[in-house]
Design a protein around this motif. Structure first.
Motif, short mmCIF file in Angstrom:
data_model
loop_
_atom_site.label_atom_id
_atom_site.label_comp_id
_atom_site.label_asym_id
_atom_site.label_seq_id
_atom_site.Cartn_x
_atom_site.Cartn_y
_atom_site.Cartn_z
N LEU A 1 8.76 1.42 55.99
CA LEU A 1 8.62 1.12 54.56
C LEU A 1 8.33 -0.35 54.34
CD1 LEU A 1 11.47 3.20 52.91
CD2 LEU A 1 9.04 3.43 52.47
N GLU A 2 8.98 -1.19 55.12
CA GLU A 2 8.81 -2.63 54.96
C GLU A 2 7.38 -3.06 55.25
OE1 GLU A 2 11.56 -4.93 57.19
OE2 GLU A 2 13.16 -4.60 55.73
N ILE A 3 6.80 -2.48 56.30
CA ILE A 3 5.46 -2.88 56.69
C ILE A 3 4.40 -2.18 55.83
CG2 ILE A 3 4.98 -1.19 58.51
CD1 ILE A 3 4.59 -4.97 58.95
N GLY A 4 4.85 -1.28 54.96
CA GLY A 4 3.93 -0.67 54.00
C GLY A 4 3.22 0.55 54.52
N MET A 5 3.78 1.20 55.51
CA MET A 5 3.12 2.42 56.02
C MET A 5 3.15 3.50 54.96
SD MET A 5 4.51 2.56 59.89
CE MET A 5 3.60 3.89 60.62
N CYS B 1 -3.14 -0.19 55.38
CA CYS B 1 -1.69 -0.41 55.35
C CYS B 1 -1.04 0.11 56.63
CB CYS B 1 -1.08 0.26 54.13
SG CYS B 1 -1.79 -0.32 52.60
#
Lengths: 368, 202
Positions: free
Chosen positions: A214-218, A335
């Protein structure tokens, strides 16, 4: 930087022309023996300036540019742009058009996932799966050809509905097709999923936790493989998706095998959606009554939809003329590709291809 | 009969700009060429209005300007409050915007607007978080935008792309190398002032 005497690092260049990148993508791997220490992805080889180009095209012409973003799921792309314009202009799309859009988009999702299934097999060294998956994908492409007139770049979903009514035998053909597809998906599943070699190549490889993902925007199947239940079709329903009963497959480990298996399971759910849509769809118009030239009111809008690769969004700025002022695409592959760095660090060099392949990127969308 | 129809079609062609023809389609046709332009509808639902009030309250210290973009809440803060407001949006227990969806940079000719599209997986909130940056005539940015990469790691490539295409400089970002364009590329093609058609070096 002072060179460390104990560390013997080597740079390995992969791409831009490399079969496993499924396009033109280059990464420079810094390796220490068999371990990857760092990776520097280089993208942009396919940058065509689609966003900038959109500013000099009329709204109906921009749809064709969206075809060329994620070039294996064209209909899904078209849908998102049309949704953004329709939202801005408050157009009520006829129900039949929405059902047809859903049927076509879900078929396109299956076609796209079949492509992933086949090429991922190739990445893992299995040649056979792609024969099966492309045989089935060909059936879908044939149907698209008879409906839209093109195998790719359909330009079929238009602002306000569809280009035209589907052929008379559409329902029968889709029913036949999904019958064949559901057997074929089971066939594909038995062929590769539990294969001993495939398991040992993918299980526990390239693990990413839900929090990190979630943090890396997957987004999309790679995010769901980490156990996050996040699907635009369910969390922010668009078109008529709230009328269907379908499951959101999620993984448990967030490894490459989960990222492979989630799309496979999603194809089964897509078939469920198509079946329900075929039952519910009724006769009626397929395009809303609109002015010949599309001139949305001045303002900004964001629309997004669940593409095969994740959450594709469009941020559209209109200044009241017949051309968009700014079109910003939120590409899911872009993303997902950001996660490559955390995924590859400390992985084995031999797993680089397996991990990159599991992210299922399409470079047309990454570079735009 | 045939003659009649051809005549009438001719007359409509000729009278295309005559007032009699114009009156028929006047209500919707008038605003499209005139200076006044129709504005996008505002269709914020109850949850959206609740979020708007909530965000306005929680960001009160950072001078927020609330707005509506069709069905989404937008909030604009001055550029010097960007980082602090972003932290509030992410860490406030009532908001929890933990997912960075996208950064859109829009060139409004007089200034650049940065639009952070944020999402809260916990509450399902979506918001457009905006800020304005002035830029000089040459296309290079004067104001430095704080990088939000530390707050949302996903912002990394989106900021690089914005620097690439619009020349926005993100302070605190470790790598501002070109992402989509090649290294020797000059100029910022995202800007409206970029000579798009005249550019020949390709």
């Amino acid at each position: 930087m002072e060179p460390d005497a104990n560390l013997v690092e080597m740079m390995v260049n992969m791409g831009p022309q490399h079969p496993s990148t499924h396009g033109v993508f280059r990464m420079v791997l810094k390796v220490d023996g068999e371990r990857i220490v760092d990776v520097e992805p280089h993208i942009g080889y396919l940058h065509r300036g689609s966003e900038k180009l959109s500013e000099s095209e009329t709204y109906s012409q921009v749809v064709t540019l969206f075809d060329r973003l994620d070039y294996v799921s064209n209909l899904n792309n078209e849908l998102v742009f049309c949704m953004a314009v329709e939202k801005l202009m408050s157009i009520d799309v006829p129900e039949r058009a929405q059902y047809m859009r859903i049927i076509l988009c879900e078929l396109n999702r299956i076609a796209s996932h079949l492509l992933f299934y086949g090429t991922y097999g190739l990445d893992a060294g299995a040649i056979t799966p792609i024969m099966y998956s492309f045989r089935e994908r060909e059936r879908i492409q044939n149907l698209f050809e008879s409906v839209t007139g093109a195998r790719m770049m359909h330009n079929f979903i238009r602002i306000g509905g569809l280009k035209e009514e589907v052929p008379v035998d559409f329902t029968r053909r889709v029913k036949d097709l999904i019958g064949q597809l559901s057997t074929a998906i089971d066939e594909c599943d038995t062929l590769l999923s539990q294969n001993e070699i495939f398991l040992s190549r993918t299980k526990g490889v390239g693990v990413i936790s839900a929090q990190a993902a979630l943090e890396i925007g997957m987004t999309g199947p790679p995010l769901r493989a980490s156990g996050v239940v996040e699907d635009v079709r369910a969390t922010d329903p668009y078109q008529l998706y709230d009328r269907f009963d379908f499951g959101i497959p999620v993984g448990t480990n967030g490894d490459a095998w989960d990222r492979y298996y989630v799309p496979l399971e999603e194809m089964r759910q897509s078939i469920l959606i198509i079946e329900q849509a075929l039952e519910q769809v009724e006769a009626g118009p397929v395009v809303a009554q609109l002015r010949r030239i599309t001139r949305p009111p001045k303002g900004v809008v964001f629309a997004h939809a669940e593409n095969p690769r994740g959450d594709l969004g469009v941020y559209l700025v209109s200044d009241g003329t017949d051309k968009p002022y700014r079109v910003k695409v939120r590409p899911p592959s872009f993303c997902n590709l950001q996660a490559l760095k955390p995924l590859l660090s400390n992985a084995y060099l031999a797993d680089a291809v397996i991990i990159l392949g599991s992210l299922d990127i399409i470079l047309g969308e990454v570079d735009r | 009969m045939e003659q009649d129809s051809s005549q009438s079609s001719e007359s409509t062609n000729k009278d295309n700009e005559a007032p009699t023809q114009g009156e028929e389609i006047a209500p919707s046709a008038a605003p499209r060429r005139g200076p006044q332009v129709q504005l996008a509808p505002e269709m914020l639902d109850q949850a959206g209005e609740g979020l708007s009030v909530l965000v306005a309250g929680e960001l009160a210290m950072h001078d927020p300007v609330m707005g509506v973009a069709v069905d989404q809440v937008e909030v604009e803060v001055p550029i010097q409050n960007l980082e602090a407001a972003a932290l509030v949006l992410r860490d406030n227990m009532k908001l929890r915007f933990n997912y960075f969806r996208c950064l859109a940079t829009v060139d409004y000719q007089e200034y650049l607007e940065l639009v952070y599209l944020l999402y809260s997986t916990e509450y399902g909130y979506q918001i457009m978080f905006k800020s304005r940056v002035p830029y000089t005539e040459g296309g290079s940015s004067t104001a430095t935008v704080p990088s939000l990469r530390k707050i949302w790691p996903a912002a990394d490539w989106h900021e690089r792309e914005s620097h690439d295409l619009f020349g926005v400089f993100f302070s605190g970002h470790p790598n501002m190398e070109p992402l989509l364009l090649y290294d020797e590329f000059e100029g910022f093609p995202g800007l409206k002032s970029f000579p798009f058609n005249e550019y020949e070096d390709w």
